[in-house]
Motif scaffolding. Sequence first.
Motif, PDB file in Angstrom:
ATOM      1  N   THR A  80      15.572   7.225  -2.983  1.00 11.43           N
ATOM      2  CA  THR A  80      15.186   7.320  -4.385  1.00 11.43           C
ATOM      3  C   THR A  80      13.678   7.515  -4.526  1.00 11.43           C
ATOM      4  N   GLU A  81      13.286   8.433  -5.401  1.00  8.77           N
ATOM      5  CA  GLU A  81      11.866   8.635  -5.661  1.00  8.77           C
ATOM      6  C   GLU A  81      11.309   7.466  -6.465  1.00  8.77           C
ATOM      7  N   ILE A  82      10.180   6.949  -6.043  1.00 12.77           N
ATOM      8  CA  ILE A  82       9.510   5.856  -6.753  1.00 12.77           C
ATOM      9  C   ILE A  82       8.844   6.427  -7.999  1.00 12.77           C
ATOM     10  N   ARG A  83       9.091   5.777  -9.137  1.00  9.88           N
ATOM     11  CA  ARG A  83       8.587   6.294 -10.415  1.00  9.88           C
ATOM     12  C   ARG A  83       7.890   5.190 -11.195  1.00  9.88           C
ATOM     13  N   PRO A  84       6.910   5.560 -12.028  1.00  4.19           N
ATOM     14  CA  PRO A  84       6.259   4.557 -12.874  1.00  4.19           C
ATOM     15  C   PRO A  84       7.277   3.824 -13.735  1.00  4.19           C
ATOM     16  N   VAL A  98       6.135  -6.493  -8.184  1.00  3.43           N
ATOM     17  CA  VAL A  98       5.143  -5.426  -8.319  1.00  3.43           C
ATOM     18  C   VAL A  98       5.642  -4.372  -9.306  1.00  3.43           C
ATOM     19  N   LEU A  99       4.781  -3.975 -10.222  1.00  3.84           N
ATOM     20  CA  LEU A  99       5.072  -2.905 -11.180  1.00  3.84           C
ATOM     21  C   LEU A  99       4.478  -1.597 -10.676  1.00  3.84           C
ATOM     22  N   VAL A 100       5.271  -0.535 -10.679  1.00  5.67           N
ATOM     23  CA  VAL A 100       4.761   0.792 -10.325  1.00  5.67           C
ATOM     24  C   VAL A 100       4.121   1.397 -11.564  1.00  5.67           C
ATOM     25  N   THR A 101       2.865   1.822 -11.430  1.00  8.81           N
ATOM     26  CA  THR A 101       2.117   2.427 -12.529  1.00  8.81           C
ATOM     27  C   THR A 101       1.930   3.924 -12.256  1.00  8.81           C
ATOM     28  N   GLU A 102       1.274   4.606 -13.179  1.00  4.71           N
ATOM     29  CA  GLU A 102       1.025   6.043 -12.994  1.00  4.71           C
ATOM     30  C   GLU A 102       0.150   6.310 -11.778  1.00  4.71           C
ATOM     31  N   SER A 103      -0.740   5.381 -11.471  1.00  2.98           N
ATOM     32  CA  SER A 103      -1.698   5.616 -10.386  1.00  2.98           C
ATOM     33  C   SER A 103      -1.401   4.832  -9.118  1.00  2.98           C
ATOM     34  N   GLY A 104      -0.464   3.903  -9.163  1.00  2.00           N
ATOM     35  CA  GLY A 104      -0.180   3.093  -7.969  1.00  2.00           C
ATOM     36  C   GLY A 104       0.713   1.926  -8.302  1.00  2.00           C
ATOM     37  N   THR A 105       0.197   0.721  -8.112  1.00  2.00           N
ATOM     38  CA  THR A 105       0.982  -0.469  -8.401  1.00  2.00           C
ATOM     39  C   THR A 105       0.103  -1.542  -9.042  1.00  2.00           C
ATOM     40  N   GLU A 106       0.758  -2.449  -9.736  1.00  2.00           N
ATOM     41  CA  GLU A 106       0.107  -3.640 -10.261  1.00  2.00           C
ATOM     42  C   GLU A 106       0.897  -4.851  -9.774  1.00  2.00           C
ATOM     43  N   MET A 107       0.223  -5.758  -9.107  1.00  2.00           N
ATOM     44  CA  MET A 107       0.867  -6.982  -8.652  1.00  2.00           C
ATOM     45  C   MET A 107       1.036  -7.915  -9.850  1.00  2.00           C
ATOM     46  N   LEU A 108       2.277  -8.217 -10.201  1.00  2.00           N
ATOM     47  CA  LEU A 108       2.528  -9.088 -11.344  1.00  2.00           C
ATOM     48  C   LEU A 108       2.438 -10.562 -10.962  1.00  2.00           C
ATOM     49  N   THR A 109       2.927 -10.920  -9.792  1.00  2.00           N
ATOM     50  CA  THR A 109       2.771 -12.293  -9.304  1.00  2.00           C
ATOM     51  C   THR A 109       1.358 -12.470  -8.772  1.00  2.00           C
ATOM     52  N   TYR A 110       0.857 -13.711  -8.830  1.00  2.00           N
ATOM     53  CA  TYR A 110      -0.558 -13.910  -8.483  1.00  2.00           C
ATOM     54  C   TYR A 110      -0.794 -15.213  -7.728  1.00  2.00           C
ATOM     55  N   ASP A 157       0.816  -1.214   0.000  1.00  2.00           N
ATOM     56  CA  ASP A 157       0.000   0.000   0.000  1.00  2.00           C
ATOM     57  C   ASP A 157       0.853   1.268   0.000  1.00  2.00           C
ATOM     58  N   ALA A 158       2.080   1.156   0.519  1.00  2.00           N
ATOM     59  CA  ALA A 158       2.940   2.334   0.651  1.00  2.00           C
ATOM     60  C   ALA A 158       3.680   2.678  -0.639  1.00  2.00           C
ATOM     61  N   ILE A 159       3.725   1.763  -1.595  1.00  2.00           N
ATOM     62  CA  ILE A 159       4.460   2.012  -2.847  1.00  2.00           C
ATOM     63  C   ILE A 159       3.579   2.827  -3.781  1.00  2.00           C
ATOM     64  N   ARG A 160       3.964   4.075  -3.990  1.00  2.00           N
ATOM     65  CA  ARG A 160       3.220   4.980  -4.854  1.00  2.00           C
ATOM     66  C   ARG A 160       4.195   5.905  -5.569  1.00  2.00           C
ATOM     67  N   CYS A 168      11.635   5.398  -1.619  1.00  2.00           N
ATOM     68  CA  CYS A 168      11.844   4.004  -1.203  1.00  2.00           C
ATOM     69  C   CYS A 168      11.948   3.891   0.310  1.00  2.00           C
ATOM     70  N   SER A 169      12.607   4.860   0.934  1.00  2.00           N
ATOM     71  CA  SER A 169      12.767   4.832   2.389  1.00  2.00           C
ATOM     72  C   SER A 169      11.433   4.952   3.110  1.00  2.00           C
ATOM     73  N   ASP A 170      10.450   5.625   2.487  1.00  2.00           N
ATOM     74  CA  ASP A 170       9.127   5.739   3.110  1.00  2.00           C
ATOM     75  C   ASP A 170       8.479   4.366   3.277  1.00  2.00           C
ATOM     76  N   VAL A 171       8.654   3.516   2.273  1.00  2.00           N
ATOM     77  CA  VAL A 171       8.056   2.181   2.316  1.00  2.00           C
ATOM     78  C   VAL A 171       8.673   1.379   3.456  1.00  2.00           C
ATOM     79  N   ASP A 172       9.990   1.400   3.534  1.00  2.00           N
ATOM     80  CA  ASP A 172      10.666   0.662   4.601  1.00  2.00           C
ATOM     81  C   ASP A 172      10.325   1.255   5.965  1.00  2.00           C
TER      82      ASP A 172
END
Length: 397
Positions: free
Chosen positions: A345-349, A373-385, A293-296, A301-305
């Motif tokens: 580092t700033e998280i980027r799409p 997980v892929l970072v998208t313009e609006s958030g993230t997409e979980m690639l593994t399922y 939820d924190a990856i945006r 990156c440090s914010d997530v950790d």
Amino acid sequence: MPTSLAITPEEHRARCDALLAATEGDAVSGIVLFDPYYVLYYAGFAFVPTERPIAFVLAADGTRALVVPRLEVEHAEAKSTLDRVEHYLEYPGDPRPETVLAKTLSDLGVRGTIGADQDGYPWILGYRGPTLADLSGATVIRVGERIEEQMAIKSEAEVALIRESVRWGNLAHRLLQRYTRAGATETEVSQRASNEATFAMLDAIGEIYRAQSFVETGASAGYRGQIGRNSAIPHSLAGNIVFRAGDVLVTGASAPVWGYLSELERTMVLGAPTAEQERMFEHMLALQDLALDAIRPGRHCSDVDGTVRAYFEEHGLWPCWRHHTGHAIGLRYHEGPFLDSGDDTEIRPGMVFTVEPGLYSPELGGFRHSDTVLVTESGTEMLTYYPRDLASLVIPA
């Protein structure tokens, strides 16, 4: 079915152009790369690094050359991503490999100030040779940081290859879970699952598949020794351990697809889980949910950790902490940037991360899921399922 999965020559050319543009302010006359992953990224040339030096030279005018030993000549000449291939006979050989590299640099006008990933071919597997600065007489500027920044943002083609890796890693893991049982060994179960998944992959996409990896040749899933109490050792090694009822099991699955990788890890329990195992599993799941939820885009990156660390603090779990929340992934299992308190580092799409906060108790075992997980313009997409809930990950004893 697509006729090719490979990164196109046009994309390799665009990568080279982007690197030259990124280093334009340094006024370099060219760039020399030795790292096998960097050479693969810019030239599409996959090789096994040995004591025989290999160097990719990118001149300021865009000319791309590769210096290789004689045994790699035909391999290199088959690549349309190269303008010229130079070779030496053997290492240490006469003339020395470095003599051929020096002549190639001179021929291409790469002199004065040179960008490089490192100052000379690394001293590995018995190689001993001069630095690039000593060899060329040039001033060498390290450009690794710019390369890593470029590699961190994946193209659509790269993401497609990671998705393909996810597909076959998922199958390998499904078979791994299916074949795991009390009394079996991790070697037989891992080998069977990996082989069957690889054969299925080759049946489906064999005509257009290449691993382009000097580590793996197909889909794989296994435990790497993370079985029972050993699961509390995050980087344990396989030991042909026998599965027993009550074991906590930490897995790993992936597949190299034209060099690109994904990461799928799950915590499973062999037999009905105890209350303490359930408690630790739920904490682990909560930690991963927080991280996801924190990856945006725009966050760091440090914010997530930091979010994950706050949960450890709130619930008194610091004795079970061992490592940061995750890392980028692509051509390497571990790439920067890192989901770590020390990486701002700033998280980027376009960035692709593994998200894998873990809990480790020497008395109980380890608890870690990892998802790509892929970072998208609006958030993230979980690639593994693969399923993440405990009920789906309990193996009957």
